[in-house]
Design a protein around this motif. Structure first.
Motif, short mmCIF file in Angstrom:
data_model
loop_
_atom_site.label_atom_id
_atom_site.label_comp_id
_atom_site.label_asym_id
_atom_site.label_seq_id
_atom_site.Cartn_x
_atom_site.Cartn_y
_atom_site.Cartn_z
N ALA A 179 99.14 37.87 80.03
CA ALA A 179 98.19 37.79 78.92
C ALA A 179 96.77 38.11 79.36
O ALA A 179 95.98 38.67 78.60
CB ALA A 179 98.24 36.42 78.26
N ASP A 180 96.44 37.78 80.61
CA ASP A 180 95.08 38.05 81.10
C ASP A 180 94.96 39.43 81.75
O ASP A 180 93.89 39.78 82.25
CB ASP A 180 94.62 36.96 82.06
N GLY A 181 96.04 40.20 81.77
CA GLY A 181 96.01 41.55 82.32
C GLY A 181 96.02 41.61 83.84
O GLY A 181 95.77 42.66 84.42
N SER A 182 96.35 40.51 84.49
CA SER A 182 96.32 40.47 85.96
C SER A 182 97.58 41.05 86.61
O SER A 182 97.62 41.21 87.82
CB SER A 182 96.07 39.05 86.46
N GLY A 183 98.59 41.37 85.83
CA GLY A 183 99.80 41.98 86.36
C GLY A 183 100.76 40.98 86.96
O GLY A 183 100.43 39.81 87.18
N ILE A 184 101.96 41.45 87.22
CA ILE A 184 102.99 40.63 87.86
C ILE A 184 103.57 41.44 89.01
O ILE A 184 104.38 42.35 88.81
CB ILE A 184 104.10 40.22 86.86
N PHE A 185 103.13 41.15 90.20
CA PHE A 185 103.49 41.91 91.39
C PHE A 185 104.99 42.03 91.57
O PHE A 185 105.50 43.11 91.83
CB PHE A 185 102.85 41.27 92.63
N LEU A 186 105.72 40.94 91.40
CA LEU A 186 107.16 40.97 91.65
C LEU A 186 107.93 41.80 90.63
O LEU A 186 109.06 42.20 90.87
CB LEU A 186 107.73 39.55 91.72
N LYS A 187 107.32 42.06 89.48
CA LYS A 187 107.94 42.95 88.49
C LYS A 187 107.48 44.38 88.71
O LYS A 187 107.94 45.29 88.03
CB LYS A 187 107.56 42.52 87.07
N GLY A 188 106.55 44.58 89.61
CA GLY A 188 106.02 45.92 89.84
C GLY A 188 105.02 46.34 88.78
O GLY A 188 104.73 47.52 88.62
N ALA A 189 104.52 45.38 88.03
CA ALA A 189 103.56 45.66 86.95
C ALA A 189 102.14 45.41 87.46
O ALA A 189 101.77 44.26 87.73
CB ALA A 189 103.85 44.78 85.75
N PRO A 190 101.35 46.45 87.58
CA PRO A 190 100.00 46.28 88.11
C PRO A 190 99.06 45.62 87.11
O PRO A 190 99.33 45.58 85.91
CB PRO A 190 99.55 47.72 88.37
N ALA A 191 97.97 45.12 87.63
CA ALA A 191 96.91 44.62 86.76
C ALA A 191 96.41 45.79 85.92
O ALA A 191 96.34 46.92 86.39
CB ALA A 191 95.78 44.04 87.60
N ASN A 192 96.11 45.52 84.67
CA ASN A 192 95.60 46.60 83.82
C ASN A 192 94.28 46.24 83.15
O ASN A 192 93.72 47.03 82.42
CB ASN A 192 96.65 47.00 82.77
N ARG A 193 93.76 45.08 83.42
CA ARG A 193 92.56 44.60 82.74
C ARG A 193 91.29 45.34 83.13
O ARG A 193 90.36 45.38 82.35
CB ARG A 193 92.41 43.10 82.92
#
Length: 109
Positions: free
Chosen positions: A48-62
């Motif tokens: 929700a804060d755009g900080s990403g989820i490293f273990l999912k491979g999803a980078p921060a986007n904020r």
């Protein structure tokens, strides 16, 4: 050796995990603001804060340097199998624009 095997397993599973972040369904008349749309479509992977989820491979986007138009394109087209970012091809451009504007504002908070 075991660490390398674990890393490979995580990397191979990443596209599968990201593909489940949010379906490309847009029949949700109760979601009207950029924040609501972002939380529905993007937060499962990018938080929700755009900080990403490293273990999912999803980078921060904020704090993205992408323009609003570039974000819209990335949301609608995805980024391909290598990164695992799903495409939301059925997403109306107005909806993608609300998400993009919200994301740019999120980076300023």
């Amino acid at each position: 050796m075991q660490l390398l095997a674990n890393c490979r397993a995580i990397l191979l599973a990443t596209p599968l995990v990201l593909a489940g972040c949010s379906a490309d369904e847009h029949d949700h008349p109760d979601l009207v603001s950029g924040k609501q749309l972002y939380e529905h479509h993007c937060a499962p992977c990018h938080k929700a804060d755009g900080s990403g989820i490293f273990l999912k491979g999803a980078p921060a986007n904020r704090e993205t340097d992408l323009s609003v138009w570039q974000i819209i394109h990335k949301v609608q087209q995805g980024t391909g199998e290598k990164s695992g970012m799903p495409s939301f091809e059925k997403m109306p451009q107005q909806e993608a624009a609300k998400i993009a504007v919200y994301l740019k504002q999120l980076g300023k908070e």
